[in-house]
Design an enzyme around this catalytic site. Sequence first.
Site, mmCIF file in Angstrom:
data_model
loop_
_atom_site.group_PDB
_atom_site.id
_atom_site.type_symbol
_atom_site.label_atom_id
_atom_site.label_comp_id
_atom_site.label_asym_id
_atom_site.label_seq_id
_atom_site.Cartn_x
_atom_site.Cartn_y
_atom_site.Cartn_z
ATOM 1 N N GLY A 7 -16.067 -62.452 4.421
ATOM 2 C CA GLY A 7 -15.273 -63.282 5.913
ATOM 3 C C GLY A 7 -13.355 -64.289 5.632
ATOM 4 N N SER A 59 -14.765 -57.877 4.570
ATOM 5 C CA SER A 59 -14.212 -57.844 5.265
ATOM 6 C C SER A 59 -14.274 -56.756 6.122
ATOM 7 C CB SER A 59 -13.002 -59.209 5.322
ATOM 8 O OG SER A 59 -13.540 -59.814 5.307
#
Length: 251
Positions: free
Chosen positions: A173, A213
């Site tokens: 994140g 990510s």
Amino acid sequence: MRKKIVAGNWKMNNDINQTIALLDELIAKKPETTSAKLVVAPSFINLTTAVAKTNGTGIIVAAQNMHQAESGAFTGEVSADMLKSAHVNTVILGHSERRAYFGETNEILAKKVDTALAHGFTIIFCFGEELADRQSENHFAVVESQLREGIFHIAQENWANVVLAYEPVWAIGTGLTASPEQAQEMHAFIRNLIATAVSPAVAEATSILYGGSVKPDNAAEIFGKPDVDGGLIGGASLKADDFLGILKGIE
Ligand code: PGA
């Protein structure tokens, strides 16, 4: 051949209408055939809806967590039997947010693993080092102890129901991704560890996903590494086009 998997961890996102809308879009846009298994993990309350909607589509619905006890006075928790009765057969265990915010230790996770396997689940077992561990070059040791204490105790035949997900906490994140080389280095380390601690055949057959990510524009490079068998996707799994763009990266 190891299974390739692209799994979406929706975390605490999507109410029932958003769940239906996202699944509708995924079902409409997903390729007819793909070499990877597509998994989505909605919140508990939307699992039944997700199972009904994905029936016959090939999309697998997973839970994000599960309690280790069979039943009883554990307010707010969900058991293996409850998930099974909702036709959910896959469960994510050990996500770093569960470890960091809900006190899930390697010891608790070992119990959750046992319960899940006893009920015939496929487990997506998550682990990964924090930024400080990597900066102090402790990342291999941390990952090794998470695996040894959390899952290496299982019987050899149960490995057929285990998928590993290496998720460096500093990449979750944050928009910071492990480089494809960093991912490959750790995945190769993990596979060697399994070869020594369990067996070379299990090491060869176990899918190891990368998470942190992953986006449509970096997926192909990461998935292109020989020991990376797919991804566990958070933020980018909430948009059908992004999630399917990531799936393309595995072909
Ligand atoms: P992210 O999350 O893709 O948003 O970094 C990954 C995960 O938590 O599984």
